[in-house]
Design an enzyme around this catalytic site. Structure first.
Site, PDB file in Angstrom:
ATOM      1  CB  CYS A   1     -18.692  -2.137  13.413  1.00  0.00           C
ATOM      2  SG  CYS A   1     -19.209  -2.172  11.836  1.00  0.00           S
TER       3      CYS A   1
ATOM      4  CE1 TYR B   1      -5.085 -24.635  -1.974  1.00  0.00           C
ATOM      5  CE2 TYR B   1      -4.081 -23.490  -0.121  1.00  0.00           C
ATOM      6  CZ  TYR B   1      -5.192 -24.233  -0.633  1.00  0.00           C
ATOM      7  OH  TYR B   1      -5.892 -24.779   0.164  1.00  0.00           O
TER       8      TYR B   1
ATOM      9  CE1 TYR C   1     -11.129  -9.273  -3.235  1.00  0.00           C
ATOM     10  CE2 TYR C   1      -9.016 -10.504  -3.891  1.00  0.00           C
ATOM     11  CZ  TYR C   1      -9.559  -9.478  -3.067  1.00  0.00           C
ATOM     12  OH  TYR C   1      -9.263  -8.603  -2.192  1.00  0.00           O
TER      13      TYR C   1
ATOM     14  CB  CYS D   1     -17.303  -7.513   9.562  1.00  0.00           C
ATOM     15  SG  CYS D   1     -18.917  -8.021   9.499  1.00  0.00           S
TER      16      CYS D   1
ATOM     17  CD  GLU E   1      -5.569  -7.968  -3.793  1.00  0.00           C
ATOM     18  OE1 GLU E   1      -6.314  -8.739  -3.298  1.00  0.00           O
ATOM     19  OE2 GLU E   1      -5.599  -6.864  -2.936  1.00  0.00           O
TER      20      GLU E   1
ATOM     21  NE  ARG F   1      -4.255  -1.812   1.892  1.00  0.00           N
ATOM     22  CZ  ARG F   1      -5.206  -1.905   3.021  1.00  0.00           C
ATOM     23  NH1 ARG F   1      -4.746  -1.449   4.002  1.00  0.00           N
ATOM     24  NH2 ARG F   1      -6.262  -2.806   2.786  1.00  0.00           N
TER      25      ARG F   1
ATOM     26  CD  GLN G   1      -6.298 -20.267  -2.058  1.00  0.00           C
ATOM     27  OE1 GLN G   1      -5.539 -19.802  -2.583  1.00  0.00           O
ATOM     28  NE2 GLN G   1      -7.526 -21.100  -2.673  1.00  0.00           N
ATOM     29  CB  THR G   2      -1.314 -16.974   2.040  1.00  0.00           C
ATOM     30  OG1 THR G   2      -1.068 -18.101   1.267  1.00  0.00           O
ATOM     31  CG2 THR G   2      -0.050 -17.085   3.266  1.00  0.00           C
TER      32      THR G   2
ATOM     33  CG  ASP H   1     -12.665 -11.170  -0.501  1.00  0.00           C
ATOM     34  OD1 ASP H   1     -13.680 -10.287   0.044  1.00  0.00           O
ATOM     35  OD2 ASP H   1     -11.107 -11.080   0.288  1.00  0.00           O
TER      36      ASP H   1
HETATM   37  S1  SF4 Z   1     -22.149  -3.852  12.895  1.00  0.00           S
HETATM   38 FE1  SF4 Z   1     -20.446  -4.137  11.648  1.00  0.00          FE
HETATM   39  S2  SF4 Z   1     -19.447  -5.656  12.590  1.00  0.00           S
HETATM   40 FE2  SF4 Z   1     -21.121  -5.677  13.214  1.00  0.00          FE
HETATM   41  S3  SF4 Z   1     -22.174  -7.347  11.703  1.00  0.00           S
HETATM   42 FE3  SF4 Z   1     -22.582  -5.198  11.238  1.00  0.00          FE
HETATM   43  S4  SF4 Z   1     -21.101  -4.814   9.825  1.00  0.00           S
HETATM   44 FE4  SF4 Z   1     -20.281  -6.527  10.738  1.00  0.00          FE
END
Ligand code: SF4
Length: 358
Positions: free
Chosen positions: A208, A87, A125, A197, A42, A30, A47-48, A143
């Protein structure tokens, strides 16, 4: 689209991007995000986990800093750079795609979603991630992380493994995406899915930025989401590993077939089935190898996506080192620097890198 929905989508993007400005993960690809670096990252991160891939990524970029370097890299060196990530078809496809870029695009990644998608190893993706992050094109990069966030956000109980669900969710991502910041939006979604999340265990809704508009949070269903059809049970295969060492401390390795599982990589001798010590000795004799000493070795298990290897092992001391290709004797330095052994054999590689297996 009606105005109320428009407002929610806009609100979602605003909240997410505000959070991203404060919480963005500082990752090497980044801070210096050329299309080539984004592409390799990417592919490597499929898978890692990021933490597991960073050393590999930095080494890969040092050794192969351009598309041209990747296209020209000898295969053994490429696989060695990939060793430990698993992989391996990902590494081979990277090189195939690099060759196409050299031949058709002047050694650069094409700034076009469909052209990216047509390259080996680049799916929807990855093409979406490169197109949006590197070229600012308004394309989704959907993804498992993004599917999870959107299933929870909209309290959507459809099976996320179904293509029609993915298509519907992709449209939602596009509806929410600010067209002037597609790369930031996609990266913010990736970070939210990785840090807040989260996939395993409870999402951290209280931390969140989307909690105030999240239906899964409001209805208390987030923990049950997303809905996914359970995978088929994996087939278990019994295998026997033979670690054969010369008195000078070299080990016998064989090359796997050029097609199929772990194609073209190196391994200690590996036989299907749970052999007895006597059967293993007979096998070595059939290869012209006499052994003076033997003992039982470690057991190990390796899980592939569709199959599990349950491995037992025997250790042998060979009395001579006459073998025919595709078998080779490798000393510790060669094991470390030359031959790529897949992760499936990490227990055995660790043993071989010690002074002796006895
Ligand atoms: S509030 Fe945020 S962390 Fe909680 S389920 Fe919804 S999107 Fe996911």
């Amino acid at each position: 689209m009606n105005t109320a929905q428009d407002n929610i989508h806009q609100q979602m993007a605003t909240l997410l991007l505000q959070w991203y400005a404060q919480n963005k993960r500082m990752l090497p690809f980044r801070t210096n995000s050329t299309p080539y670096r984004v592409w390799v990252s990417e592919i490597m991160l499929q898978q890692t986990r990021i933490a597991a891939a960073m050393d590999h990524y930095n080494r890969f970029m040092e050794q192969l800093p351009t598309v041209q370097d990747l296209a020209d890299c000898p295969e053994e060196k490429l696989l060695k750079l990939w060793e430990g990530l698993g992989y391996y078809s990902r590494a081979r496809n990277l090189q195939k795609a690099a060759k196409v870029m050299v031949e058709q695009y002047g050694g650069e990644l094409p700034a076009d979603y469909k052209a990216l998608l047509s390259l080996p190893g680049i799916g929807e993706y990855t093409a979406g991630a490169i197109a949006s992050i590197s070229f600012g094109l308004p394309v989704a990069a959907v993804d498992g992380n993004v599917l999870r966030v959107f299933a929870r956000l909209y309290d959507d109980h459809r099976d996320i493994l179904r293509p029609d669900t993915k298509k519907a969710f992709t449209q939602r991502v596009l509806d929410c995406m600010p067209k002037d910041r597609p790369g930031d939006f996609n990266e913010a979604l990736m970070d939210l899915g990785a840090m807040v999340c989260v996939p395993n265990g409870a999402p951290q809704c209280l931390a969140c930025p989307l909690a105030e508009i999240c239906q899964g949070f409001e209805k208390g269903t987030a923990i049950e989401l997303p809905v996914k059809t359970p995978p088929k049970a994996r087939k278990v295969q019994q295998m026997t590993v033979l670690l054969v060492q010369t008195p000078e401390g070299k080990y016998l390795l064989e090359k796997r077939p050029e097609e199929g599982l772990l194609a073209g990589l190196w391994q200690p001798l590996l036989l299907e089935g749970a052999l007895t010590m006597e059967q293993a000795k007979q096998y070595l004799q059939s290869k012209g190898l006499e052994v003076s000493f033997s003992k039982e070795g470690a057991s190990a298990k390796h899980i592939f996506s569709h199959i599990e290897w349950h491995m037992k092992s025997f250790c042998f001391r060979a009395t001579d080192s006459e073998v025919n290709l595709p078998l080779v004797w490798a000393d510790k330095t060669e094991l470390e620097q030359e031959y790529s052994l897949p992760n499936a054999f990490k227990v055995y590689k660790r043993q071989m890198l010690k002074e002796s297996i006895f």
